[in-house]
Design an enzyme around this catalytic site. Sequence first.
Site, PDB file in Angstrom:
ATOM      1  CB  SER A   1      -2.534  -1.105  -7.538  1.00  0.00           C
ATOM      2  OG  SER A   1      -3.885  -1.464  -7.799  1.00  0.00           O
TER       3      SER A   1
ATOM      4  CG  ASN B   1      -7.524  -2.911   4.233  1.00  0.00           C
ATOM      5  OD1 ASN B   1      -8.183  -3.642   4.989  1.00  0.00           O
ATOM      6  ND2 ASN B   1      -8.091  -2.048   3.406  1.00  0.00           N
ATOM      7  CD1 TRP B   2      -4.295  -8.926   5.711  1.00  0.00           C
ATOM      8  CD2 TRP B   2      -5.190 -10.295   7.250  1.00  0.00           C
ATOM      9  NE1 TRP B   2      -3.275  -9.655   6.284  1.00  0.00           N
ATOM     10  CE2 TRP B   2      -3.793 -10.497   7.220  1.00  0.00           C
ATOM     11  CE3 TRP B   2      -5.961 -11.029   8.144  1.00  0.00           C
ATOM     12  CZ2 TRP B   2      -3.165 -11.419   8.054  1.00  0.00           C
ATOM     13  CZ3 TRP B   2      -5.338 -11.946   8.976  1.00  0.00           C
ATOM     14  CH2 TRP B   2      -3.951 -12.139   8.928  1.00  0.00           C
ATOM     15  CE  LYS B   3      -8.703  -3.690   0.226  1.00  0.00           C
ATOM     16  NZ  LYS B   3      -8.921  -3.108  -1.074  1.00  0.00           N
TER      17      LYS B   3
ATOM     18  CD  GLU C   1     -12.266  -1.959  -0.829  1.00  0.00           C
ATOM     19  OE1 GLU C   1     -12.157  -2.570   0.246  1.00  0.00           O
ATOM     20  OE2 GLU C   1     -11.415  -2.025  -1.737  1.00  0.00           O
TER      21      GLU C   1
ATOM     22  N   GLY D   1      -7.265  -1.896  -5.911  1.00  0.00           N
ATOM     23  CA  GLY D   1      -7.642  -3.212  -6.411  1.00  0.00           C
ATOM     24  C   GLY D   1      -7.678  -3.325  -7.927  1.00  0.00           C
TER      25      GLY D   1
ATOM     26  CG  HIS E   1     -10.967   1.420   2.488  1.00  0.00           C
ATOM     27  ND1 HIS E   1     -11.587   1.063   1.320  1.00  0.00           N
ATOM     28  CD2 HIS E   1      -9.658   1.112   2.340  1.00  0.00           C
ATOM     29  CE1 HIS E   1     -10.685   0.542   0.495  1.00  0.00           C
ATOM     30  NE2 HIS E   1      -9.503   0.553   1.093  1.00  0.00           N
TER      31      HIS E   1
ATOM     32  CD  GLU F   1      -6.344   3.480   0.583  1.00  0.00           C
ATOM     33  OE1 GLU F   1      -5.355   2.842   0.922  1.00  0.00           O
ATOM     34  OE2 GLU F   1      -7.467   2.980   0.421  1.00  0.00           O
TER      35      GLU F   1
END
Length: 253
Positions: A212, A9-11, A97, A173, A95, A167
């Site tokens: 992580s 997941n490159w975000k 975020e 992160g 997600h 998650e």
Amino acid sequence: MRRKIVVANWKMHGCLAGNQRLLDGYKQKLAALSHTDFVVCVPYPYLAQAQQLLQSSNIAWGAQNLAKFPEGAYTGEVSAAMLRDFACQYVILGHSERSTAYCESGENIADKFMMAKSVGLTPILCIGETLQERESGVEERVIAEQLDYLLQTRGAEVFFDSIISYEPIWAIGTGLSATPDQAQSMHEFIRERIAKLHSSAAQTLRIIYGGSVNPSNASKLLAMPDVDGALVGRCSLSAEEFTAICQAADQTQ
Ligand code: PGA
């Protein structure tokens, strides 16, 4: 036997030149691995580049979100059909975020999940609890609520050919991963909850872990019987680290 899957997941990271180097690095190291599925979820503008660079590789590509509507006057949105135009096979949904920054509701996520399935995209549904929820011991209740929304409104069979990514929000992160036992116990809980309603959907569903994951903790996490893969954020931005995680997954098969 469920095939393991590792998803990058490159975000919101990347640029044309850097992506090319990163994807070349992925391709070089992953070409020889045949027991695991590999996916990279890139920002929308780089889908064409991912398609071009990955089309004859063993790495699939996908997006990090989609619109719940098929098409229309929705400025700034990207539809499921558009993702299919670039031969995406996967899409990350819900997600944390996005849920926190863009107020995604359970209903929105359920609509997006069904939209993805309607065009043949495999949804990667993210669910997870906050640190406060874990510390108060209500993490299973929180996960159950996130799952039940889809289970009750859309039925358990939607989990056929789908992926759930557990998650824990406190692990994303932060460098603080869940332990293998914490991940296993929650994955088992998720599978059992779905199995009560649909046992074959639960058995084929891949439940992956995100938060992580790195080359040092990947083997132990991925060795757990209900951990069917990993969703990798930060370490997916380094070809060396990402492919080391992929190798760990491949070796557990
Ligand atoms: P992380 O991100 O690997 O950087 O913790 C995981 C994710 O957000 O999917």
